[in-house]
Design an enzyme around this catalytic site. Structure first.
Site, PDB file in Angstrom:
ATOM      1  N   GLU A 120       0.828  -1.205   0.000  1.00 53.00           N
ATOM      2  CA  GLU A 120       0.000   0.000   0.000  1.00 53.00           C
ATOM      3  C   GLU A 120       0.870   1.267   0.000  1.00 53.00           C
ATOM      4  O   GLU A 120       1.835   1.372   0.745  1.00 53.00           O
ATOM      5  CB  GLU A 120      -0.907  -0.007   1.230  1.00 53.00           C
ATOM      6  N   LYS A 195      -9.502   2.458  -2.536  1.00 54.28           N
ATOM      7  CA  LYS A 195      -9.758   1.803  -1.259  1.00 54.28           C
ATOM      8  C   LYS A 195     -11.220   1.995  -0.848  1.00 54.28           C
ATOM      9  O   LYS A 195     -11.697   3.121  -0.715  1.00 54.28           O
ATOM     10  CB  LYS A 195      -8.817   2.392  -0.208  1.00 54.28           C
ATOM     11  N   CYS A 232      -5.714  -2.904   1.690  1.00 51.09           N
ATOM     12  CA  CYS A 232      -5.472  -2.893   3.132  1.00 51.09           C
ATOM     13  C   CYS A 232      -6.703  -3.215   3.981  1.00 51.09           C
ATOM     14  O   CYS A 232      -7.110  -4.358   4.064  1.00 51.09           O
ATOM     15  CB  CYS A 232      -4.842  -1.567   3.545  1.00 51.09           C
TER      16      CYS A 232
END
Length: 384
Positions: A120, A195, A232
Site C-alpha cells: 500500500e 480503497k 489494506c
C-alpha cells in the site's frame, strides 16, 4: 520491539525447533500442505544477495483436466522498508523508493513473474498516522501520468509484466484517494481502483487524507488472468472480497500497511479465509520496517505521544482456493515472493465445495435491502 529484536518469521521459529516428521506435520496443519519450492534463476538469487532482500518461490498445483489446458501464472509480491528518512525532501524519499523497487521488480522479472504487486502507498512513508497535511500530501500524484505511474509504465513494458502500483492519488479535481493503478504488460494503464474501506482505529487516521472509493469492485482483465485489488483495511470486510470474486477475479491482491500490535494474529487468517470462501487466489502484502517521523503525534487509544507508528511486520504470503498457503516472507527484511499458480484450481474448488451454488445471495440481498432502511427491526423472537 524494533530492528534486530524483532522475530524474523514464524517459519524460522518452526525450523529452529522442529525437524523431520514433526516439521512436516506442523507445516501441513498450519499451511494445508507442503508446497514445492520454485527453482528461480541464479541471476535473480545473485541480485537478491547483492541488494540484501529475501527471494522465495513456491508452486501451487491444480489437477490436470481433459478439456482445459493448465493456466499457469507467476505472481510476485513485493514488501519493503522506506529508504530515505522521513526528514528528507519528498522528491528524495520518492526517488529512493523508485530506485529500490526497480531492483525488486527486476528480480521478480528474472524469476519469470507475470503480475507483480507492491505494498500500500509504496512510493511514500506511511504518514497518515500523523494527521499532518504537509509535506505528506505532496506525495499524492496523478494515477494516469504521475512520476510513479510513469516509472512503473517503463518497467512494465521493459519486462513484459503487469504491475499493480498502489499510490496516494490526487485527481484532476484535487481530491486525494488511496489508489491502485494497474499497468498492462504493454506499458499502458489499464485502469485504477480505490480503497473501499477506511480505518478509524488507534493511529490509523486515514480518513484525514482521503475518502472511501466510489468506483465499486473493479476487476481488470490482463493477459495473464482477471485480477482485483482489495486495499489494506478492506480485508477485514468479507463482503469486499466477495464482490471482487463475484465480478470474476481469479486473483485478489491485498496491498497493506499494518503493524504488529494491532493486527498480526489475524493477518495469516483473513486473506487465506477469503481464498477459501471465494474460490480465488489471494496475495497478502504487508509493508515492513519501523518508520519514524519528525514530530510526535497522538491517537485515540490513550497512548503517550510518539514518533513511531509501530513495526510493520511484512509476512507477505499467497493463499490458494483450496486453503493451502505459502510460507510468509520475513517480518524484518525487504522481500520478493514468487508463486506459480494454476488458475484452473479456482473452478476445480468451486466444483468441489460448491460455495457459489450454496451461498444464497438472493436471501442475503433481500435481508440486506431491509437492514439498510432506517426503520429496520431486527428479526429476533422471544418468549411472550
Amino acid at each position: 520491539m524494533a530492528g534486530n529484536q524483532e522475530t524474523t518469521s514464524i517459519e524460522d521459529l518452526l525450523n529452529k525447533n522442529l525437524s523431520g516428521v514433526e516439521l512436516d506435520e506442523a507445516t501441513r496443519i498450519l499451511y494445508g500442505k507442503k508446497l514445492e519450492k520454485l527453482n528461480l534463476s541464479e541471476e535473480a538469487h545473485k541480485l537478491a544477495e547483492s541488494a540484501d532482500f529475501e527471494l522465495a518461490g513456491y508452486i501451487f498445483e491444480a489437477k490436470p483436466e481433459q478439456t482445459r489446458a493448465a493456466r499457469k501464472v507467476r505472481i510476485g509480491a513485493i514488501q519493503n522498508k522506506i529508504v530515505a528518512p522521513t526528514t528528507e525532501s519528498v522528491a528524495t524519499q520518492r526517488d529512493a523508493l523508485h530506485s529500490r523497487i526497480g531492483v525488486l521488480i527486476e528480480a521478480a522479472a528474472l524469476s519469470g513473474v507475470n503480475i507483480v504487486c507492491m505494498q500500500e502507498t509504496w512510493h511514500m512513508p506511511f504518514a497518515f498516522c500523523t494527521r499532518e497535511r504537509l509535506p505528506w500530501t505532496e506525495f499524492a500524484e496523478s494515477a494516469e501520468n504521475g512520476p510513479t505511474t510513469l516509472f512503473c509504465k517503463q518497467l512494465a513494458k521493459k519486462f513484459g509484466i503487469v504491475i499493480i502500483s498502489p499510490i496516494l492519488e490526487r485527481d484532476e479535481n484535487e481530491v486525494i484517494w488511496n489508489t491502485a493503478v494497474v499497468i498492462s504488460h504493454t506499458g499502458e494503464v489499464i485502469g485504477k481502483t480505490r480503497k473501499n474501506h477506511i480505518p478509524r482505529v488507534g493511529d490509523f487516521n486515514e480518513s484525514t487524507y482521503y475518502m472511501e472509493s466510489t468506483l465499486g469492485h473493479r476487476v481488470f482483465e490482463t493477459a495473464f488472468g482477471k485480477i482485483a485489488i482489495n486495499i489494506c483495511y478492506g480485508r477485514h470486510h468479507p463482503q469486499n472480497w466477495m464482490m471482487f470474486a463475484l465480478n470474476g477475479a481469479d486473483i485478489i491482491f491485498n496491498p497493506s500497511a499494518t503493524v504488529g500490535g494491532l493486527s498480526e494474529p489475524i493477518w495469516p487468517i483473513e486473506a487465506r479465509n477469503a481464498a477459501i470462501a471465494n474460490h480465488v487466489y489471494t496475495v497478502a502484502i504487508n509493508r515492513v520496517g519501523t518508520e519514524s517521523f519528525p514530530y510526535e503525534f497522538t491517537s485515540g487509544d490513550g497512548k503517550p505521544a510518539h514518533k513511531e507508528f509501530g513495526h510493520f511486520y511484512g509476512s507477505s504470503y499467497v493463499a490458494a482456493p483450496d486453503g493451502s498457503r505459502s510460507p510468509g516472507l520475513s517480518r524484518i527484511r525487504d522481500g520478493v515472493l514468487v508463486a506459480e499458480v494454476d488458475l484452473n484450481a479456482c473452478r476445480q474448488v468451486k466444483d468441489s465445495w460448491g460455495f457459489r451454488m450454496t451461498q444464497r445471495l438472493d436471501l442475503y440481498a433481500k435481508e440486506l435491502q431491509e437492514f439498510i432502511k432506517p426503520d429496520y427491526k431486527q428479526n429476533i423472537l422471544k418468549e411472550l
